[in-house]
Design a protein around this motif. Structure first.
Motif, PDB file in Angstrom:
ATOM      1  N   UNK A  53       0.851  -1.187   0.000  1.00 16.89           N
ATOM      2  CA  UNK A  53       0.000   0.000   0.000  1.00 16.89           C
ATOM      3  C   UNK A  53       0.888   1.239   0.000  1.00 16.89           C
ATOM      4  N   UNK A  54       1.619   1.425   1.097  1.00 18.76           N
ATOM      5  CA  UNK A  54       2.554   2.551   1.164  1.00 18.76           C
ATOM      6  C   UNK A  54       3.811   2.252   0.358  1.00 18.76           C
ATOM      7  N   UNK A  55       4.283   1.023   0.446  1.00 13.51           N
ATOM      8  CA  UNK A  55       5.484   0.597  -0.272  1.00 13.51           C
ATOM      9  C   UNK A  55       5.241  -0.777  -0.878  1.00 13.51           C
ATOM     10  N   UNK A  56       6.129  -1.168  -1.783  1.00 11.36           N
ATOM     11  CA  UNK A  56       6.049  -2.464  -2.441  1.00 11.36           C
ATOM     12  C   UNK A  56       7.117  -3.379  -1.864  1.00 11.36           C
ATOM     13  N   UNK A  57       6.789  -4.658  -1.744  1.00 11.45           N
ATOM     14  CA  UNK A  57       7.729  -5.640  -1.214  1.00 11.45           C
ATOM     15  C   UNK A  57       8.226  -6.542  -2.336  1.00 11.45           C
ATOM     16  N   UNK A  58       9.526  -6.785  -2.348  1.00 10.16           N
ATOM     17  CA  UNK A  58      10.131  -7.761  -3.251  1.00 10.16           C
ATOM     18  C   UNK A  58      10.638  -8.907  -2.389  1.00 10.16           C
ATOM     19  N   UNK A  59      10.113 -10.118  -2.608  1.00 11.19           N
ATOM     20  CA  UNK A  59      10.522 -11.257  -1.786  1.00 11.19           C
ATOM     21  C   UNK A  59      10.802 -12.494  -2.629  1.00 11.19           C
ATOM     22  N   UNK A  60      11.317 -12.277  -3.830  1.00 11.39           N
ATOM     23  CA  UNK A  60      11.572 -13.387  -4.745  1.00 11.39           C
ATOM     24  C   UNK A  60      13.018 -13.850  -4.758  1.00 11.39           C
ATOM     25  N   UNK A  61      13.882 -13.224  -3.958  1.00 14.75           N
ATOM     26  CA  UNK A  61      15.298 -13.546  -3.990  1.00 14.75           C
ATOM     27  C   UNK A  61      15.652 -14.405  -2.785  1.00 14.75           C
ATOM     28  N   UNK A  62      16.224 -15.583  -3.044  1.00 17.07           N
ATOM     29  CA  UNK A  62      16.415 -16.573  -1.991  1.00 17.07           C
ATOM     30  C   UNK A  62      17.604 -16.281  -1.095  1.00 17.07           C
ATOM     31  N   UNK A  63      18.678 -15.698  -1.630  1.00  9.69           N
ATOM     32  CA  UNK A  63      19.902 -15.533  -0.848  1.00  9.69           C
ATOM     33  C   UNK A  63      20.104 -14.080  -0.450  1.00  9.69           C
ATOM     34  N   UNK A  64      20.797 -13.878   0.660  1.00  7.40           N
ATOM     35  CA  UNK A  64      21.072 -12.524   1.129  1.00  7.40           C
ATOM     36  C   UNK A  64      22.029 -11.817   0.180  1.00  7.40           C
ATOM     37  N   UNK A  65      22.998 -12.531  -0.374  1.00  9.04           N
ATOM     38  CA  UNK A  65      23.915 -11.897  -1.322  1.00  9.04           C
ATOM     39  C   UNK A  65      23.173 -11.465  -2.580  1.00  9.04           C
ATOM     40  N   UNK A  66      22.204 -12.262  -3.015  1.00  7.12           N
ATOM     41  CA  UNK A  66      21.387 -11.883  -4.165  1.00  7.12           C
ATOM     42  C   UNK A  66      20.583 -10.625  -3.908  1.00  7.12           C
ATOM     43  N   UNK A  67      20.118 -10.459  -2.680  1.00  4.24           N
ATOM     44  CA  UNK A  67      19.369  -9.257  -2.326  1.00  4.24           C
ATOM     45  C   UNK A  67      20.273  -8.033  -2.371  1.00  4.24           C
ATOM     46  N   UNK A  68      21.517  -8.162  -1.902  1.00  3.12           N
ATOM     47  CA  UNK A  68      22.446  -7.034  -1.965  1.00  3.12           C
ATOM     48  C   UNK A  68      22.801  -6.689  -3.412  1.00  3.12           C
ATOM     49  N   UNK A  69      22.894  -7.671  -4.264  1.00  6.60           N
ATOM     50  CA  UNK A  69      23.175  -7.390  -5.679  1.00  6.60           C
ATOM     51  C   UNK A  69      22.023  -6.611  -6.308  1.00  6.60           C
ATOM     52  N   UNK A  70      20.790  -6.972  -5.965  1.00  9.34           N
ATOM     53  CA  UNK A  70      19.631  -6.240  -6.474  1.00  9.34           C
ATOM     54  C   UNK A  70      19.638  -4.802  -5.976  1.00  9.34           C
ATOM     55  N   UNK A  71      20.008  -4.617  -4.715  1.00 16.11           N
ATOM     56  CA  UNK A  71      20.076  -3.272  -4.145  1.00 16.11           C
ATOM     57  C   UNK A  71      21.145  -2.450  -4.852  1.00 16.11           C
ATOM     58  N   UNK A  72      22.272  -3.058  -5.115  1.00 20.85           N
ATOM     59  CA  UNK A  72      23.366  -2.351  -5.790  1.00 20.85           C
ATOM     60  C   UNK A  72      22.986  -1.948  -7.210  1.00 20.85           C
TER      61      UNK A  72
END
Length: 262
Positions: free
Chosen positions: A156-175
């Motif tokens: 509603x206020x923000x969108x959630x992305x929860x499709x990335x299994x690994x923490x390193x993968x999440x940091x790559x998406x952020x970068x």
């Protein structure tokens, strides 16, 4: 000797509880090892992370105090939740939501964690209230849920992305700018967590942890209401009470937070 006696007494109590209402094979589970199911966000084949080592230590304290033979097993979070719901183990660290409360009983809190926003060092989010996240994309662990306020604003206020299994993968998406921030829960302070994340994932980018946590939440163990393992909840709660009285969990976590390196 004291811990050994407590362990034997715990096994005897667990077997007595389980034998009274379950098949013999399930009673044997108490002696061979009761699975504590946790989220695995490591890359395949990776060495155990510092977080995994810390979690093993917490479960080890609870095992020693309760006398139960608790063994940690890491799985993708959605699978861990399904296994726990099917009575295949105890679920560690699941936030209490109305949906989960219908299926699980939650133990007393082991300790508290803050939920921190992590951004690229050059793109801070000045988080003071939920409105500050309007239009943002927030990455959380696959299958993750957080407290009532977070869930109220989710999608509603923000969108959630929860499709990335690994923490390193999440940091790559952020970068790469595909998300605006990660949400990470931790017992560490913001400066401690920021130092650790830059140590662990500095090869991907430079990171900042926002000064104000999104929220704080109790870490509990949840047990399916239909599982024979549900009979162990009072034994777990008694052990948690004793460890909290002596600050056993907190002393251990303080040592881990102050340890040098990643």
């Amino acid at each position: 000797m004291k811990n050994r006696l407590r362990y034997l007494a715990g096994i005897a109590a667990a077997l007595a509880l389980l034998c009274g209402s379950t098949p013999r094979a399930l009673a044997a589970q108490a002696a061979s090892g009761i699975a504590v199911l946790v989220a695995d966000q490591s890359a395949p084949g990776a060495m155990p992370s510092s977080g995994q080592i810390t979690l093993n230590g917490v479960v080890g304290l609870l095992a020693a105090e309760s006398g139960l033979n608790l063994t940690v097993h890491a799985y993708p979070w959605r699978r861990a939740q399904l296994m726990a719901k099917n009575g295949e183990g105890l679920l560690y660290g699941a936030a209490e939501t109305p949906e989960r409360a219908a299926a699980f009983t939650f133990t007393k809190p082991l300790y508290m964690v803050n939920q921190w926003l992590v951004t690229p060092a050059q793109h801070h989010i000045d988080f003071r209230r939920w409105e500050d996240l309007r239009g943002k994309v927030i990455s959380i662990g696959a299958g993750g849920h957080f407290g009532p306020e977070f869930e109220e604003h989710r999608d509603k206020t923000f969108t959630v992305q929860d499709n990335t299994a690994t923490i390193s993968g999440r940091f790559k998406m952020l970068n790469m700018g595909r998300v605006d921030a990660l949400l990470i829960d931790s017992f560490r302070s913001a400066p401690q967590l920021e130092q650790r994340l830059n140590c662990l994932y500095g090869d991907i980018g430079a990171w900042a942890v926002m000064a104000k946590p999104v929220s704080a939440e109790a870490v509990t163990i949840s047990v399916a209401k239909t599982s024979p393992l549900h009979a162990l909840v009072p034994q777990l709660n008694d052990a948690i009470d004793r460890l909290n009285k002596t600050r056993g969990f907190h002393k251990y976590l303080d040592r881990r937070a102050a340890a040098p390196g990643c």
